[in-house]
Design an enzyme around this catalytic site. Sequence first.
Site, PDB file in Angstrom:
ATOM      1  N   SER A  75     -60.528   7.899 -36.452  1.00 43.25           N
ATOM      2  CA  SER A  75     -61.091   9.168 -35.942  1.00 43.25           C
ATOM      3  C   SER A  75     -61.075   9.014 -34.287  1.00 43.25           C
ATOM      4  CB  SER A  75     -62.537   9.289 -36.406  1.00 43.25           C
ATOM      5  OG  SER A  75     -63.344   8.215 -35.859  1.00 43.25           O
ATOM      6  N   HIS A  83     -62.466  -6.267 -34.644  1.00 38.62           N
ATOM      7  CA  HIS A  83     -63.821  -6.031 -35.573  1.00 38.62           C
ATOM      8  C   HIS A  83     -64.194  -7.340 -36.494  1.00 38.62           C
ATOM      9  CE1 HIS A  83     -63.975  -1.535 -34.576  1.00 38.62           C
ATOM     10  NE2 HIS A  83     -64.594  -2.323 -33.355  1.00 38.62           N
ATOM     11  N   ALA A 127     -61.433  11.988 -26.106  1.00 41.14           N
ATOM     12  CA  ALA A 127     -60.521  10.737 -25.985  1.00 41.14           C
ATOM     13  C   ALA A 127     -59.194  10.851 -26.091  1.00 41.14           C
ATOM     14  CB  ALA A 127     -60.902   9.596 -27.095  1.00 41.14           C
ATOM     15  N   ASN A 161     -60.606  15.037 -30.117  1.00 40.54           N
ATOM     16  CA  ASN A 161     -61.514  14.953 -29.286  1.00 40.54           C
ATOM     17  C   ASN A 161     -61.365  14.590 -27.893  1.00 40.54           C
ATOM     18  OD1 ASN A 161     -61.137  12.202 -29.303  1.00 40.54           O
ATOM     19  ND2 ASN A 161     -62.607  11.962 -30.953  1.00 40.54           N
ATOM     20  N   GLY A 176     -54.673   6.585 -38.576  1.00 38.93           N
ATOM     21  CA  GLY A 176     -55.973   6.643 -39.685  1.00 38.93           C
ATOM     22  C   GLY A 176     -56.999   6.171 -38.862  1.00 38.93           C
ATOM     23  N   ALA A 228     -51.184   7.925 -43.675  1.00 38.50           N
ATOM     24  CA  ALA A 228     -50.192   7.099 -42.965  1.00 38.50           C
ATOM     25  C   ALA A 228     -49.139   6.873 -43.449  1.00 38.50           C
ATOM     26  CB  ALA A 228     -51.157   5.376 -43.150  1.00 38.50           C
ATOM     27  N   ASN A 283     -59.560  -2.395 -38.691  1.00 40.41           N
ATOM     28  CA  ASN A 283     -59.924  -2.856 -40.129  1.00 40.41           C
ATOM     29  C   ASN A 283     -60.239  -4.468 -40.124  1.00 40.41           C
ATOM     30  OD1 ASN A 283     -59.360  -0.253 -40.632  1.00 40.41           O
ATOM     31  ND2 ASN A 283     -57.216  -0.647 -41.112  1.00 40.41           N
ATOM     32  N   VAL A 284     -60.858  -4.540 -40.923  1.00 41.54           N
ATOM     33  CA  VAL A 284     -61.312  -6.123 -41.068  1.00 41.54           C
ATOM     34  C   VAL A 284     -60.445  -6.843 -42.385  1.00 41.54           C
ATOM     35  CG1 VAL A 284     -63.482  -5.929 -40.090  1.00 41.54           C
ATOM     36  CG2 VAL A 284     -63.372  -5.661 -42.607  1.00 41.54           C
TER      37      VAL A 284
END
Length: 231
Positions: free
Chosen positions: A171, A104, A202, A200, A169, A216, A87-88
């Site tokens: 994907s 990020h 991962a 998936n 939180g 969350a 998150n930014v």
Amino acid sequence: MKKLVVLSGAGMSAESGLQTFRDADGLWEGHDVMEVASVEGWQQNPSLVLDFYNQRRRQLLSAEPNEGHKLLADLEQHFDVTIVTQNVDDLHERAGSRQIIHLHGQLLESKSSRDDSLVYACREDIEIGQTCELGSQLRPNIVWFGEMVPMLAPAAKWVAQADVLLIIGTSMQVYPAASLANFTPTGTPIYYIDPKPAINEAVSQLTNLTVVADTASRGLAKLKSDLLALC
């Protein structure tokens, strides 16, 4: 104290009213991702990119940390906590967490388009014509698609030292961030909290995994006693 590492994604801040990118009504609805989150998009239409992030920044400044952020901050009483976030926003910091790695970038910072080391606090809109001391246009301090992720190596180092890993939180589909969980030492308890957990490739490779299909805040509340038992 044992080392607790948290990998947080957009779902961490969804309860604070910040939309996630992967939902049908996500922030990029109506925008091609590459128009607003790539170097190519910046070069082609910097005004569009600045407007996009200016709107996100205004939204962030009116948001507040949710119970999930606060529960993570409270865990610092029991664990040595490092949060690695995709998150930014600054909601982890505002909730009281002290050690955060932003993979990020940060929405409340701008930087030079010429020199990545020139970073500035930024709570106002960035406009065309605003420059750094080198005379280069300011841009959001965001890691765009195709750019290097400079904090990836430090993040992997912390994950490799984890006694407990929390994934919240996310994907687990956006690389390279999705690969971080695989640095966890063998046998480390791993908890994955998400309303729609993506099992998936991962995730399926992870061992000692507990999945909690919830938000969350609710997921962390459910797991609190289990986590404290690991202290």
